[in-house]
Scaffold this motif. Structure first.
Motif, PDB file in Angstrom:
ATOM      1  N   CYS A  17       6.235  55.579  66.880  1.00 18.85           N
ATOM      2  CA  CYS A  17       6.649  56.515  67.918  1.00 18.85           C
ATOM      3  C   CYS A  17       7.987  56.033  68.468  1.00 18.85           C
ATOM      4  O   CYS A  17       8.075  54.945  69.028  1.00 18.85           O
ATOM      5  CB  CYS A  17       5.593  56.556  69.014  1.00 18.85           C
ATOM      6  N   TYR A  18       8.995  56.810  68.317  1.00 12.67           N
ATOM      7  CA  TYR A  18      10.305  56.481  68.847  1.00 12.67           C
ATOM      8  C   TYR A  18      10.400  57.129  70.220  1.00 12.67           C
ATOM      9  O   TYR A  18      10.521  58.341  70.338  1.00 12.67           O
ATOM     10  CB  TYR A  18      11.410  56.981  67.919  1.00 12.67           C
ATOM     11  N   LEU A  19      10.317  56.300  71.249  1.00 18.47           N
ATOM     12  CA  LEU A  19      10.213  56.821  72.598  1.00 18.47           C
ATOM     13  C   LEU A  19      10.898  55.878  73.568  1.00 18.47           C
ATOM     14  O   LEU A  19      10.809  54.670  73.430  1.00 18.47           O
ATOM     15  CB  LEU A  19       8.726  56.953  72.955  1.00 18.47           C
ATOM     16  N   ASP A  20      11.548  56.437  74.539  1.00 15.48           N
ATOM     17  CA  ASP A  20      12.202  55.651  75.575  1.00 15.48           C
ATOM     18  C   ASP A  20      11.142  55.054  76.498  1.00 15.48           C
ATOM     19  O   ASP A  20      10.129  55.686  76.779  1.00 15.48           O
ATOM     20  CB  ASP A  20      13.145  56.556  76.368  1.00 15.48           C
ATOM     21  N   SER A  21      11.364  53.843  76.980  1.00 18.87           N
ATOM     22  CA  SER A  21      10.366  53.177  77.824  1.00 18.87           C
ATOM     23  C   SER A  21      10.123  53.923  79.135  1.00 18.87           C
ATOM     24  O   SER A  21       9.025  53.877  79.684  1.00 18.87           O
ATOM     25  CB  SER A  21      10.773  51.738  78.112  1.00 18.87           C
ATOM     26  N   THR A  22      11.137  54.615  79.642  1.00 14.12           N
ATOM     27  CA  THR A  22      10.939  55.350  80.895  1.00 14.12           C
ATOM     28  C   THR A  22       9.985  56.523  80.714  1.00 14.12           C
ATOM     29  O   THR A  22       9.378  56.994  81.669  1.00 14.12           O
ATOM     30  CB  THR A  22      12.276  55.865  81.468  1.00 14.12           C
ATOM     31  N   ALA A  23       9.838  56.980  79.495  1.00 11.98           N
ATOM     32  CA  ALA A  23       8.869  58.044  79.218  1.00 11.98           C
ATOM     33  C   ALA A  23       7.527  57.456  78.813  1.00 11.98           C
ATOM     34  O   ALA A  23       6.469  57.992  79.156  1.00 11.98           O
ATOM     35  CB  ALA A  23       9.394  58.945  78.112  1.00 11.98           C
ATOM     36  N   ALA A  24       7.530  56.331  78.113  1.00 12.16           N
ATOM     37  CA  ALA A  24       6.287  55.752  77.596  1.00 12.16           C
ATOM     38  C   ALA A  24       5.529  54.966  78.657  1.00 12.16           C
ATOM     39  O   ALA A  24       4.298  54.994  78.687  1.00 12.16           O
ATOM     40  CB  ALA A  24       6.595  54.850  76.408  1.00 12.16           C
TER      41      ALA A  24
END
Length: 68
Positions: A17-24
């Protein structure tokens, strides 16, 4: 695969999952809150006077011991 966290040979069998930490990051506490029973609240402010007296008593004991 960054910093060798994922073996490239195992990549076809993994979910990436390629996701920004602020979203995850908010997903983790949301999951925890949704899947676990709430713990009883500790409410330290309700015991403030008791805890303050205990700290003052311990401080006075250590101060007296240091003055000896």
């Amino acid at each position: 695969m960054t910093w060798a966290k994922v073996d490239p040979k195992q990549l076809p069998d993994t979910v990436t999952c390629y996701l920004d930490s602020t979203a995850a990051l908010p997903l983790i506490p949301a999951y925890a809150l949704a899947t676990h029973e709430p713990r009883p609240q500790r409410r330290p402010m309700d015991r403030l006077e008791e805890m303050t007296r205990q700290l003052e008593k311990e401080y006075a004991g250590k101060k007296a011991k240091n003055e000896e």
